[in-house]
Design a protein around this motif. Structure first.
Motif, PDB file in Angstrom:
ATOM      1  N   ALA A 159       0.830  -1.209   0.000  1.00 31.33           N
ATOM      2  CA  ALA A 159       0.000   0.000   0.000  1.00 31.33           C
ATOM      3  C   ALA A 159       0.864   1.259   0.000  1.00 31.33           C
ATOM      4  N   GLN A 160       2.092   1.135   0.461  1.00 27.04           N
ATOM      5  CA  GLN A 160       2.977   2.296   0.500  1.00 27.04           C
ATOM      6  C   GLN A 160       3.444   2.708  -0.898  1.00 27.04           C
ATOM      7  N   THR A 161       3.705   1.723  -1.754  1.00 26.37           N
ATOM      8  CA  THR A 161       4.163   2.045  -3.108  1.00 26.37           C
ATOM      9  C   THR A 161       2.994   2.413  -4.005  1.00 26.37           C
ATOM     10  N   ASN A 162       1.847   1.780  -3.751  1.00 23.35           N
ATOM     11  CA  ASN A 162       0.613   2.084  -4.464  1.00 23.35           C
ATOM     12  C   ASN A 162       0.694   1.845  -5.977  1.00 23.35           C
ATOM     13  N   HIS A 163       1.540   0.890  -6.378  1.00 23.21           N
ATOM     14  CA  HIS A 163       1.591   0.531  -7.803  1.00 23.21           C
ATOM     15  C   HIS A 163       0.348  -0.253  -8.211  1.00 23.21           C
ATOM     16  N   LEU A 164      -0.184  -1.029  -7.270  1.00 22.13           N
ATOM     17  CA  LEU A 164      -1.439  -1.748  -7.484  1.00 22.13           C
ATOM     18  C   LEU A 164      -2.491  -1.124  -6.583  1.00 22.13           C
ATOM     19  N   ASP A 165      -3.718  -1.087  -7.046  1.00 21.52           N
ATOM     20  CA  ASP A 165      -4.757  -0.560  -6.159  1.00 21.52           C
ATOM     21  C   ASP A 165      -5.135  -1.607  -5.116  1.00 21.52           C
ATOM     22  N   GLY A 166      -5.846  -1.175  -4.097  1.00 20.97           N
ATOM     23  CA  GLY A 166      -6.203  -2.042  -2.989  1.00 20.97           C
ATOM     24  C   GLY A 166      -7.008  -3.251  -3.402  1.00 20.97           C
ATOM     25  N   LYS A 167      -7.930  -3.069  -4.333  1.00 20.47           N
ATOM     26  CA  LYS A 167      -8.756  -4.193  -4.784  1.00 20.47           C
ATOM     27  C   LYS A 167      -7.888  -5.259  -5.447  1.00 20.47           C
ATOM     28  N   THR A 168      -6.962  -4.846  -6.280  1.00 19.34           N
ATOM     29  CA  THR A 168      -6.081  -5.798  -6.959  1.00 19.34           C
ATOM     30  C   THR A 168      -5.222  -6.546  -5.952  1.00 19.34           C
ATOM     31  N   ARG A 169      -4.677  -5.834  -4.975  1.00 18.00           N
ATOM     32  CA  ARG A 169      -3.880  -6.493  -3.934  1.00 18.00           C
ATOM     33  C   ARG A 169      -4.719  -7.524  -3.175  1.00 18.00           C
ATOM     34  N   GLU A 170      -5.966  -7.186  -2.886  1.00 20.91           N
ATOM     35  CA  GLU A 170      -6.826  -8.116  -2.151  1.00 20.91           C
ATOM     36  C   GLU A 170      -7.205  -9.327  -3.005  1.00 20.91           C
ATOM     37  N   LEU A 171      -7.406  -9.134  -4.294  1.00 19.39           N
ATOM     38  CA  LEU A 171      -7.690 -10.268  -5.182  1.00 19.39           C
ATOM     39  C   LEU A 171      -6.486 -11.207  -5.252  1.00 19.39           C
ATOM     40  N   ILE A 172      -5.297 -10.636  -5.314  1.00 19.40           N
ATOM     41  CA  ILE A 172      -4.075 -11.453  -5.285  1.00 19.40           C
ATOM     42  C   ILE A 172      -3.992 -12.193  -3.955  1.00 19.40           C
ATOM     43  N   ALA A 173      -4.285 -11.483  -2.863  1.00 17.52           N
ATOM     44  CA  ALA A 173      -4.228 -12.108  -1.543  1.00 17.52           C
ATOM     45  C   ALA A 173      -5.192 -13.290  -1.454  1.00 17.52           C
ATOM     46  N   LEU A 174      -6.366 -13.169  -2.043  1.00 23.53           N
ATOM     47  CA  LEU A 174      -7.318 -14.279  -2.016  1.00 23.53           C
ATOM     48  C   LEU A 174      -6.799 -15.477  -2.800  1.00 23.53           C
ATOM     49  N   ALA A 175      -6.204 -15.229  -3.945  1.00 23.16           N
ATOM     50  CA  ALA A 175      -5.645 -16.334  -4.724  1.00 23.16           C
ATOM     51  C   ALA A 175      -4.526 -17.026  -3.948  1.00 23.16           C
ATOM     52  N   VAL A 176      -3.682 -16.237  -3.309  1.00 22.10           N
ATOM     53  CA  VAL A 176      -2.594 -16.811  -2.504  1.00 22.10           C
ATOM     54  C   VAL A 176      -3.163 -17.548  -1.297  1.00 22.10           C
ATOM     55  N   ALA A 177      -4.202 -16.999  -0.674  1.00 15.90           N
ATOM     56  CA  ALA A 177      -4.829 -17.659   0.476  1.00 15.90           C
ATOM     57  C   ALA A 177      -5.327 -19.054   0.109  1.00 15.90           C
ATOM     58  N   VAL A 178      -5.871 -19.184  -1.099  1.00 12.85           N
ATOM     59  CA  VAL A 178      -6.342 -20.488  -1.561  1.00 12.85           C
ATOM     60  C   VAL A 178      -5.159 -21.421  -1.774  1.00 12.85           C
ATOM     61  N   THR A 179      -4.107 -20.950  -2.413  1.00 13.72           N
ATOM     62  CA  THR A 179      -2.972 -21.825  -2.709  1.00 13.72           C
ATOM     63  C   THR A 179      -2.214 -22.220  -1.443  1.00 13.72           C
ATOM     64  N   THR A 180      -2.288 -21.403  -0.394  1.00 13.44           N
ATOM     65  CA  THR A 180      -1.613 -21.744   0.862  1.00 13.44           C
ATOM     66  C   THR A 180      -2.560 -22.377   1.871  1.00 13.44           C
TER      67      THR A 180
END
Length: 112
Positions: free
Chosen positions: A37-58
């Protein structure tokens, strides 16, 4: 299935307990968690979608409930979440293929 809302509340309480017992552990986690969130290259929604995909894989239930809540708050739709989960499913299948090749390599190495 879980009562995800109750689970998220209970999890926050337990993590709070850990934070009291080991404040630097919690502080370090929060620093890592907020770094994107500090660099803000990705918006919050995109980061959360990535987090969900990673949550599933882990296979992290705590990650799932936390990041579903955050993704919805960031405006993610059910369709966007499903698409992110599709990426996770595809990647897990791909990882299984790669590691299957590694098993065959180990078998071949054992035979020599």
């Amino acid at each position: 299935m879980l009562d995800w809302n109750a689970y998220r509340r209970e999890l926050k309480g337990r993590i709070g307990e850990l934070g009291k017992l080991s404040p630097d552990t919690l502080k370090g986690y929060l620093t890592l968690s907020g770094a994107g969130a500090q660099t803000n290259h990705l918006d919050g929604k995109t980061r959360e979608l990535i987090a969900l995909a990673v949550a599933v894989t882990t296979r992290c239930d705590g990650c799932i409930t936390t990041h579903v809540d955050a993704a919805l708050k960031q405006g993610a739709s059910r369709e966007e979440i499903a698409e992110a989960l599709g990426v996770a499913v595809a990647l897990n299948a791909g990882a299984a293929m790669v590691y299957s090749a590694r098993v065959l390599d180990a078998v071949a190495a054992h035979d020599t």
